[in-house]
Motif scaffolding. Structure first.
Motif, PDB file in Angstrom:
ATOM      1  N   ILE A 161       0.828  -1.200   0.000  1.00 45.17           N
ATOM      2  CA  ILE A 161       0.000   0.000   0.000  1.00 45.17           C
ATOM      3  C   ILE A 161       0.866   1.256   0.000  1.00 45.17           C
ATOM      4  O   ILE A 161       0.581   2.234  -0.698  1.00 45.17           O
ATOM      5  N   SER A 162       1.959   1.218   0.759  1.00 37.93           N
ATOM      6  CA  SER A 162       2.853   2.381   0.814  1.00 37.93           C
ATOM      7  C   SER A 162       3.512   2.648  -0.529  1.00 37.93           C
ATOM      8  O   SER A 162       3.869   3.785  -0.842  1.00 37.93           O
ATOM      9  N   MET A 163       3.657   1.622  -1.357  1.00 41.71           N
ATOM     10  CA  MET A 163       4.298   1.778  -2.657  1.00 41.71           C
ATOM     11  C   MET A 163       3.349   2.345  -3.705  1.00 41.71           C
ATOM     12  O   MET A 163       3.779   2.774  -4.780  1.00 41.71           O
ATOM     13  N   LYS A 164       2.053   2.356  -3.402  1.00 42.60           N
ATOM     14  CA  LYS A 164       1.091   2.898  -4.369  1.00 42.60           C
ATOM     15  C   LYS A 164       1.360   4.375  -4.636  1.00 42.60           C
ATOM     16  O   LYS A 164       1.062   4.882  -5.715  1.00 42.60           O
ATOM     17  N   GLY A 165       1.926   5.051  -3.638  1.00 43.12           N
ATOM     18  CA  GLY A 165       2.254   6.462  -3.818  1.00 43.12           C
ATOM     19  C   GLY A 165       3.315   6.692  -4.874  1.00 43.12           C
ATOM     20  O   GLY A 165       3.430   7.791  -5.441  1.00 43.12           O
ATOM     21  N   THR A 166       4.105   5.647  -5.178  1.00 46.41           N
ATOM     22  CA  THR A 166       5.144   5.752  -6.204  1.00 46.41           C
ATOM     23  C   THR A 166       4.594   5.409  -7.583  1.00 46.41           C
ATOM     24  O   THR A 166       5.314   5.480  -8.580  1.00 46.41           O
TER      25      THR A 166
END
Length: 210
Positions: A161-166
């Motif tokens: 989920i944190s990587m969705k920002g990338t």
């Protein structure tokens, strides 16, 4: 029609046939509970001197049916995947192929103590190392890496989920070639559940083993 119960009886009978037994992998949860109109394919664990061999028995295969792969959990992926590639190609290239027929792995639901099945018809296997971006890599020592970053299995959902920002939301699955089939099925069930519970995260149909 061939029912799940018939498959189970046939499996138990075969398992009692001398040393020709298949130790099924175990995982928590059932993806598919019942498969009808199927042909069983067995991949046995065999030792010849000091070499481990994936001994394939496909005498009962019928191309127009669903195929259920009963694979010994002790076998490493480096021996299993080449056989899967060959069998998939044979079925796909047959003039008798049924477009509706699928391929399934069998395993034991260790919570319910019942047999379960995992569909893999659309998976394309590659014995190669993928590009490093967008890869979830499962190693033999049970560690997991997401794009070269070590992540605890229970923390994978939050990390993805944190990587969705990338902008990265689609991932390839990759496995150590020496992972056991038991480890593979556990990882497959884990990522299947991730796909259903981690909104926006998807996985490609390409899987890499090296």
């Amino acid at each position: 029609m061939k029912k799940y119960s018939i498959l189970l009886i046939a499996f138990l009978l075969l398992s009692c046939n001398g040393n020709r037994d298949v130790q099924l992998p175990k995982a928590k949860g059932t993806i598919v509970a019942d498969v009808q109109e199927h042909s069983p394919i067995y991949i046995f664990f065999k030792v010849n001197k000091q070499d481990t061999i994936a001994d394939v028995n496909r005498k009962n295969e019928i191309v127009s049916t669903n195929w259920i792969f009963n694979i010994d959990k002790r076998l490493p992926l480096r021996l299993i995947v080449p056989e899967l590639i060959k069998l998939q190609a044979k079925k796909d290239g047959s003039i008798h192929k049924n477009e509706a027929a699928e391929n399934f792995f069998s395993y034991d639901n260790e919570l319910k103590k019942t047999m379960a099945f995992f569909p893999f018809t659309k998976v394309h296997y590659f014995v190669a190392k993928p590009q490093p971006k967008g890869v979830i890599y499962f190693k033999k020592d049970n560690t997991v890496y997401v794009d070269l970053v070590k992540v605890k299995p229970e923390q994978i959902p939050l990390y993805l989920i944190s990587m969705k920002g990338t902008g990265l939301q689609t991932f390839h699955l990759c496995f150590d070639k020496n992972c056991s089939y038991d480890q593979y099925i556990k990882a497959k069930v884990l990522t299947y559940n991730l796909k259903n519970t981690t909104k926006g995260i998807t996985f490609t149909n390409s899987e890499y083993v090296y």
